[in-house]
Design a protein around this motif. Structure first.
Motif, PDB file in Angstrom:
ATOM      1  N   MET A   1       6.410  28.164  -9.568  1.00 24.10           N
ATOM      2  CA  MET A   1       6.983  26.736  -9.021  1.00 24.10           C
ATOM      3  C   MET A   1       5.964  25.766  -9.880  1.00 24.10           C
ATOM      4  O   MET A   1       4.672  26.332 -10.356  1.00 24.10           O
ATOM      5  CB  MET A   1       6.627  26.500  -7.498  1.00 24.10           C
ATOM      6  N   PRO A   2       6.240  24.449 -10.077  1.00 23.24           N
ATOM      7  CA  PRO A   2       5.505  23.554 -10.716  1.00 23.24           C
ATOM      8  C   PRO A   2       3.997  23.339  -9.590  1.00 23.24           C
ATOM      9  O   PRO A   2       4.142  23.603  -8.337  1.00 23.24           O
ATOM     10  CB  PRO A   2       6.097  22.263 -10.481  1.00 23.24           C
ATOM     11  N   VAL A   3       2.905  23.073 -10.402  1.00 27.18           N
ATOM     12  CA  VAL A   3       1.648  22.637  -9.627  1.00 27.18           C
ATOM     13  C   VAL A   3       1.794  21.539  -8.600  1.00 27.18           C
ATOM     14  O   VAL A   3       1.444  21.998  -7.371  1.00 27.18           O
ATOM     15  CB  VAL A   3       0.564  22.384 -10.805  1.00 27.18           C
ATOM     16  N   SER A   4       2.647  20.623  -8.911  1.00 27.60           N
ATOM     17  CA  SER A   4       2.741  19.577  -7.909  1.00 27.60           C
ATOM     18  C   SER A   4       3.468  20.054  -6.746  1.00 27.60           C
ATOM     19  O   SER A   4       3.172  19.376  -5.717  1.00 27.60           O
ATOM     20  CB  SER A   4       3.562  18.621  -8.609  1.00 27.60           C
TER      21      SER A   4
ATOM     22  N   MET B   1       4.463  10.144  -6.950  1.00 28.10           N
ATOM     23  CA  MET B   1       5.583  10.419  -7.894  1.00 28.10           C
ATOM     24  C   MET B   1       4.846  10.555  -9.305  1.00 28.10           C
ATOM     25  O   MET B   1       5.400  11.408 -10.118  1.00 28.10           O
ATOM     26  CB  MET B   1       6.283   9.229  -8.221  1.00 28.10           C
ATOM     27  N   ALA B   2       3.941   9.763  -9.772  1.00 24.57           N
ATOM     28  CA  ALA B   2       3.144  10.077 -11.177  1.00 24.57           C
ATOM     29  C   ALA B   2       2.597  11.385 -11.048  1.00 24.57           C
ATOM     30  O   ALA B   2       2.424  12.067 -12.268  1.00 24.57           O
ATOM     31  CB  ALA B   2       2.239   9.029 -11.444  1.00 24.57           C
ATOM     32  N   PHE B   3       1.889  11.711  -9.955  1.00 24.28           N
ATOM     33  CA  PHE B   3       1.282  13.013 -10.182  1.00 24.28           C
ATOM     34  C   PHE B   3       2.374  14.121  -9.971  1.00 24.28           C
ATOM     35  O   PHE B   3       2.228  15.022 -11.059  1.00 24.28           O
ATOM     36  CB  PHE B   3       0.687  13.075  -8.771  1.00 24.28           C
ATOM     37  N   VAL B   4       3.275  14.102  -9.424  1.00 26.87           N
ATOM     38  CA  VAL B   4       4.307  15.027  -9.583  1.00 26.87           C
ATOM     39  C   VAL B   4       5.018  14.843 -10.841  1.00 26.87           C
ATOM     40  O   VAL B   4       5.430  16.275 -11.475  1.00 26.87           O
ATOM     41  CB  VAL B   4       5.517  14.719  -8.504  1.00 26.87           C
ATOM     42  N   LEU B   5       5.326  13.979 -11.817  1.00 28.72           N
ATOM     43  CA  LEU B   5       5.861  14.084 -12.956  1.00 28.72           C
ATOM     44  C   LEU B   5       5.019  14.659 -14.004  1.00 28.72           C
ATOM     45  O   LEU B   5       5.267  15.188 -14.823  1.00 28.72           O
ATOM     46  CB  LEU B   5       6.388  12.484 -13.446  1.00 28.72           C
TER      47      LEU B   5
ATOM     48  N   THR C   1       0.787  -1.167   0.126  1.00 28.26           N
ATOM     49  CA  THR C   1      -0.037   0.064   0.090  1.00 28.26           C
ATOM     50  C   THR C   1       0.814   1.516   0.020  1.00 28.26           C
ATOM     51  O   THR C   1       0.637   2.227  -0.812  1.00 28.26           O
ATOM     52  CB  THR C   1      -1.093   0.070   1.173  1.00 28.26           C
ATOM     53  N   VAL C   2       1.823   1.289   0.808  1.00 26.65           N
ATOM     54  CA  VAL C   2       2.723   2.581   0.878  1.00 26.65           C
ATOM     55  C   VAL C   2       3.414   2.687  -0.287  1.00 26.65           C
ATOM     56  O   VAL C   2       3.515   3.963  -1.109  1.00 26.65           O
ATOM     57  CB  VAL C   2       3.787   2.326   1.992  1.00 26.65           C
ATOM     58  N   LEU C   3       4.083   1.536  -1.122  1.00 26.40           N
ATOM     59  CA  LEU C   3       4.569   1.463  -2.429  1.00 26.40           C
ATOM     60  C   LEU C   3       3.563   2.067  -3.470  1.00 26.40           C
ATOM     61  O   LEU C   3       3.841   3.103  -4.381  1.00 26.40           O
ATOM     62  CB  LEU C   3       5.209   0.434  -2.850  1.00 26.40           C
ATOM     63  N   PHE C   4       2.187   1.902  -3.465  1.00 29.42           N
ATOM     64  CA  PHE C   4       1.371   2.181  -4.347  1.00 29.42           C
ATOM     65  C   PHE C   4       1.152   3.563  -4.275  1.00 29.42           C
ATOM     66  O   PHE C   4       1.024   4.363  -5.030  1.00 29.42           O
ATOM     67  CB  PHE C   4       0.166   1.252  -4.230  1.00 29.42           C
ATOM     68  N   VAL C   5       1.113   4.183  -2.951  1.00 27.15           N
ATOM     69  CA  VAL C   5       0.833   5.625  -2.764  1.00 27.15           C
ATOM     70  C   VAL C   5       1.856   6.188  -3.393  1.00 27.15           C
ATOM     71  O   VAL C   5       1.692   7.239  -3.723  1.00 27.15           O
ATOM     72  CB  VAL C   5       0.239   5.889  -1.187  1.00 27.15           C
ATOM     73  N   ALA C   6       3.297   5.874  -2.896  1.00 26.22           N
ATOM     74  CA  ALA C   6       4.195   6.566  -3.124  1.00 26.22           C
ATOM     75  C   ALA C   6       4.491   6.589  -4.834  1.00 26.22           C
ATOM     76  O   ALA C   6       4.611   7.619  -5.460  1.00 26.22           O
ATOM     77  CB  ALA C   6       5.405   5.874  -2.666  1.00 26.22           C
ATOM     78  N   LEU C   7       4.082   5.723  -5.330  1.00 25.18           N
ATOM     79  CA  LEU C   7       3.974   5.585  -6.885  1.00 25.18           C
ATOM     80  C   LEU C   7       3.084   6.543  -7.572  1.00 25.18           C
ATOM     81  O   LEU C   7       3.325   7.366  -8.409  1.00 25.18           O
ATOM     82  CB  LEU C   7       3.607   4.152  -7.765  1.00 25.18           C
ATOM     83  N   LEU C   8       1.796   6.604  -6.747  1.00 21.58           N
ATOM     84  CA  LEU C   8       0.712   7.718  -7.410  1.00 21.58           C
ATOM     85  C   LEU C   8       1.388   9.099  -7.141  1.00 21.58           C
ATOM     86  O   LEU C   8       1.123   9.836  -8.130  1.00 21.58           O
ATOM     87  CB  LEU C   8      -0.512   7.460  -6.611  1.00 21.58           C
TER      88      LEU C   8
END
Length: 80
Positions: free
Chosen positions: A43-46, A21-25, A12-19
């Motif tokens: 600055m970037p929206v993220s 990271m995808a949002f930031v990118l 779950t923690v890895l999945f949230v971290a992946l989400l």
């Protein structure tokens, strides 16, 4: 904690971290915010969204702690 629960928590923690990271990118457009005469640099929206998330994660539990202490104190004083 059993092994299965530990694996579920880690996934779950890895999945949230992946989400996150995808949002930031995906949100790299530069913007500037202004509120009541105060402005920020571009600055970037993220960065703004993740900053608001972190601030909420810090302020929310703090308010919960303060409200819980106030309630407990009023119960111990005999008020309800």
């Amino acid at each position: 904690m059993s092994r299965v629960k530990r694996v579920i928590v880690i996934l779950t923690v890895l999945f949230v971290a992946l989400l996150v990271m995808a949002f930031v990118l995906e949100n790299q457009q530069d913007i500037s915010l202004s509120f009541m005469g105060f402005g920020t640099g571009k600055m970037p929206v993220s960065m703004f969204v993740v900053g608001a998330l972190v601030a909420g994660m810090l302020v929310g539990p703090l308010f919960g702690f303060l409200i819980r202490n106030r309630r407990l104190r009023s119960v111990y004083d005999g008020r309800s």
